[in-house]
Scaffold this motif. Structure first.
Motif: not given
Length: 133
Positions: A56-79
């Motif tokens: 997972i990754n998060m981009i942010s201004d480090g002050v007020l706001t953030a955005f999470i563009p990606w979250l991924e788990v390989l299919p065989e490790h999901q659940g």
């Protein structure tokens, strides 16, 4: 056993295999690593063989706001709760911020609601060719 790290300098490009299934133009492993290292905060899940099985990754201004563009788990490790732990860790790192936003398909909204997130309107633009450049 799965372990987690937010030290992206301990991750190498060859550990990032099998992600972006179904993407029309998936980023290279090198670009993927550059995104993780350039993020305000990123967390990866590693298996016993040091293979990254989720991130997972998060981009942010480090002050007020953030955005999470990606979250991924390989299919065989999901659940297995890996995605949930990744989200929990990145949201913990954002507790001092006013807002944390992400975009997802409607069918994924219930997943994120359990973390206290609510649906909000949004817009987006994609330059798919930039992933291969």
């Amino acid at each position: 056993m799965i372990r987690y790290t937010d030290d992206m300098h301990a991750v190498e490009a060859d550990q990032l295999q099998g992600f972006f299934v179904g993407w029309p133009a998936p980023p290279s492993q090198e670009k993927h690593l550059a995104v993780l290292r350039g993020s305000y905060h990123a967390v990866v899940a590693l298996d016993d063989d040091d293979r990254v099985v989720g991130f997972i990754n998060m981009i942010s201004d480090g002050v007020l706001t953030a955005f999470i563009p990606w979250l991924e788990v390989l299919p065989e490790h999901q659940g297995q709760g890996i995605g949930e732990e990744l989200v929990r860790r990145v949201l913990t790192a954002a507790e001092n911020l006013y807002s944390v936003d992400l975009l997802c398909d409607a069918e994924l909204q219930p997943y994120y609601e359990r973390f206290g997130m609510r649906a909000i309107p949004g817009m987006g633009l994609r330059h798919w060719g930039a992933l291969q450049a």
